[in-house]
Enzyme design. Structure first.
Site: not given
Length: 721
Positions: A592, A667, A699
């Site tokens: 991320s 995602d 995600h």
């Protein structure tokens, strides 16, 4: 200059993981971690749950080993309620029996509530009865429950309903597909985690209405169908149109709904305001909202009349040359309907301020170079407020009380570490569940700041494993003055005379802290597994990360990937000074924001990082969502230079060595477009890059595919570093 912390930061492994001495190791061969064991629940400390005091008593309850136990401060568990007792009641009503004891909430000394699938139930332990108070169908979601009145509000698709006395009542619905009722809004930023708010007397319900018609549909694709189908997502990107949110108030008795008049005018700028932290007044008459402009630099705390929707007053305003970030609702003082506690980081750290409903500041309750994380409530007399804070260490979350009259602060939790606390009505007995470097998980009864009784202590679940060791220390940031916390995990049987390759695990972004005084010191079993494979695993909480105050976190404002990169390289500089570090074999891994940092480090310092693995990476902030992206980077229109410098597309030409990029095709947080565009640019630049996609993951990669991910990353380092 590196600065080591105290004895404990030499670390918990010395006190907990290395529990077997050399002679004992000769008698019993210790195990090693493997990929499958990382996901095994038995390798995590066993916990108790549903910890709470019975209302208006000093009796506390908890669930352990599928049994509900009752006890008090003077006696051990004096009675229990078995799973078999609960299942007998369920069976008598032709309900499916439960395989484990559910999470429960007591509403009186003899009654607790729980959910059985889509059924809300009340059990009376004295009368041995079970009553189904509400039954929803399988389309119901986003439950908000008033346990005392047994009313349940919930959504079905985009509409909002109430279950009362066994009847389903439609509160709000629409035929417009882009209008949503009762769900969390603003991408769950600003402390927003729900969209339904019962009034204190449960006679009214405030709810969000979100119009997303102006937001472009983002096309996620489901390839599980024979012909792939679209599953569009409303995803407002930085600099683009944002959704419009309003707040309705439904009166359960009159069945009428009014909407708060939150618009001063009808301009787009007003419609794109963020309506955050909805709070009812104790007398059920008013609703307070922390309204933030889209630029996120001007906040107004506003009071509205719940019956008419009219604006009553603006109590206070906050402005910043960077951003204002509301994260907490108001906390009204018991016995005083006209006083509340307000969170603000106006002095650089989140602290507590006592206000009255005229908007007058009575006093600042907490101050200092530390921050308050959360308030959990008050004692029944309203003389003391209880809260979690980093007062004694940024690595810890301890529990405190503040006297609202004198301002005196007392620490409740005696042990160092990270705590979760519940307390009785009087506010003089506390159940403390905590962990620290040396303690996997322990529950104690606290009185007068002392542990008066051990309730439960988990065994070290990895006592039969030979595990790596970890150390926590500090280094100076790139500014030469700010302390940064670091964690170094060393392989088991570490030999300081050998040279070891290093994997830098990085996050570096807001609202996250990788290093804490908890079991594992904030690391994951995967990082210990990598160390077991023979790597040094290194982490720095650089400037930009959480729980160190506004200046520390906002240092990245409008120039992402600069300050935090410089701090990470200070960590690398320190690593290179260690005689046992092989500086020719350094890797970097992150997910991320950490994926953004990983690729940034790889592209900007190709001579340093031989191998990199990046998951779910933000590649260009113009493709990220409005609320988070614009808070830290501004818009692409007003900060074109900042966006261009942070863009990994513009840096792809610098790629050297081995890079593995991983993404979940579904995602909804960092959309797939990010990594696809990066791969496309690498192709244009004739740069070789490795790429792996999890077709049906979001995600975070979860379930059995998590094991696959761990092995994928570990194998990549084994093959290339």
């Amino acid at each position: 200059m590196r600065k080591s912390l105290s004895f404990a930061l030499l670390l918990f492994v010395l006190c907990s993981f290395s529990v077997v001495n050399v002679s004992a190791q000769n008698e019993k061969q210790l195990k090693s971690l493997n990929v499958d064991s990382l996901m095994n629940p038995s390798h995590y400390p066993k916990r108790v749950h549903s910890l709470q005091f019975l209302p208006q008593t000093d009796i506390y309850v908890f669930v352990k080993s599928d049994t509900l136990w009752f006890a008090d401060s003077k006696k051990d568990a004096k009675k229990s309620y078995l799973l078999s007792d609960l299942n007998a009641l369920l069976k008598a009503q032709n309900e499916k029996e439960m395989s484990r004891f559910p999470a429960v909430q007591f509403i009186s000394a003899d009654e607790f509530t729980f959910y059985l699938g889509y059924k809300f139930c009340v059990v009376n332990t004295k009368n041995k009865t079970l009553t189904r108070k509400a039954t929803m169908d399988s389309k119901a979601a986003n439950f908000s429950t008033d346990h005392k009145t047994a009313q349940v509000a919930y959504t079905k698709e985009n509409s909002l309903y109430l279950m009362k006395d066994g009847k389903e009542i439609e509160i709000a619905s629409t035929t417009e597909k882009d209008v949503v009722f009762g769900q969390a809004v603003h991408q769950r930023e600003f402390g927003i985690d729900k969209g339904i708010f019962f009034s204190p007397d449960a006679g009214q319900i405030a709810f969000y209405r979100m119009d997303e018609s102006m937001v472009t549909d983002y096309p996620l694709v489901n390839t599980a169908t024979r012909i792939a189908t679209e599953t569009p997502l409303k995803y407002p990107m930085a600099g683009m149109k944002s959704h419009h949110v309003t707040i309705g108030v439904y009166n359960i008795q009159t069945t009428k709904t009014v909407y708060l008049k939150t618009l001063q005018d009808t301009t787009t700028a007003e419609k794109e305001n963020y309506l955050t932290n909805v709070t009812w007044s104790p007398d059920n008459k008013n609703i307070y909202i922390q309204k933030l402009n889209r630029k996120q630099n001007h906040l107004k705390l506003e009071c509205y009349d719940a019956a008419t929707g009219d604006l009553v007053k603006v109590l206070l305003e906050e402005k910043s040359d960077k951003y204002v970030e509301p994260q907490h609702e108001l906390y009204f003082v018991p016995t005083k309907n006209n006083e509340f506690i307000y969170f603000s980081q106006r002095d650089g750290f989140f602290h507590l301020y006592l206000y009255n409903t005229d908007g007058k500041l009575i006093k600042q309750l907490t101050k200092g170079d530390w921050l308050v994380k959360n308030i959990t409530g008050f004692n029944d007399k309203g003389t003391h407020c209880f809260f979690y804070a980093t007062k004694d260490s940024p690595l810890e979350t301890n529990f405190y009380s503040v006297d609202l009259k004198s301002g005196k602060i007392e620490r409740i939790t005696p042990e160092k570490g990270t705590h979760t606390v519940v307390f009785n009505t009087e506010g003089n007995l506390f159940i403390d569940a905590y962990s620290n470097y040396e303690t996997p998980y322990k529950v104690c009864l606290i009185k007068n700041g002392k542990n008066v009784k051990d309730i439960y202590e988990a065994e070290n679940p990895l006592k039969d494993y030979l595990l790596p060791q970890a150390e926590i220390s500090t280094i100076k940031a790139a500014d030469g003055k700010t302390d940064l916390y670091c964690r170094l995990i060393k392989p088991a049987n570490f030999d300081p005379n050998k040279k070891y390759p290093v994997i830098v695990y990085v996050y570096g972004g807001p609202h996250a802290q990788m290093i804490t005084n908890t079991w594992f010191a904030g690391a994951t079993t995967f990082q210990y597994y990598l160390a077991q494979l023979g790597y040094l695993v290194w982490t720095v909480d650089s400037r930009g990360s959480g729980n160190r105050g506004f200046e520390f976190e906002s240092a990245i404002h409008r120039h992402l990937g600069t300050v935090e990169i410089a701090d990470q390289m200070e960590g690398v500089k320190y690593l290179k000074s260690l005689p046992y570090v092989d500086s020719t074999r350094m890797g970097v891994d992150g997910w991320s924001y950490g994926g953004f940092m990983t690729i940034s480090l790889k592209l900007q310092y190709p001579e340093t990082f031989k191998v990199a693995t990046a998951g779910g990476p933000v590649v260009d902030w113009k493709w990220y969502e409005i609320m988070y992206g614009e808070r830290y980077a501004g818009t692409p229109q007003d900060n074109a230079e900042g966006y261009a410098k942070a863009s990994l597309i513009n840096q792809a030409k610098n790629l050297q060595g081995k890079l593995l990029v991983i993404h979940g095709a579904q995602d909804p947080v960092v959309v797939w477009q990010h990594s696809l565009q990066f791969i496309d640019e690498c192709i244009k630049q004739n740069k070789q890059v490795d790429y792996f996609v999890y077709p049906f993951q979001k995600h975070n990669v979860t379930g059995i595919q998590r094991c696959h991910l761990i092995k994928k990353i570990a194998d990549y380092y084994q093959q290339n570093l």
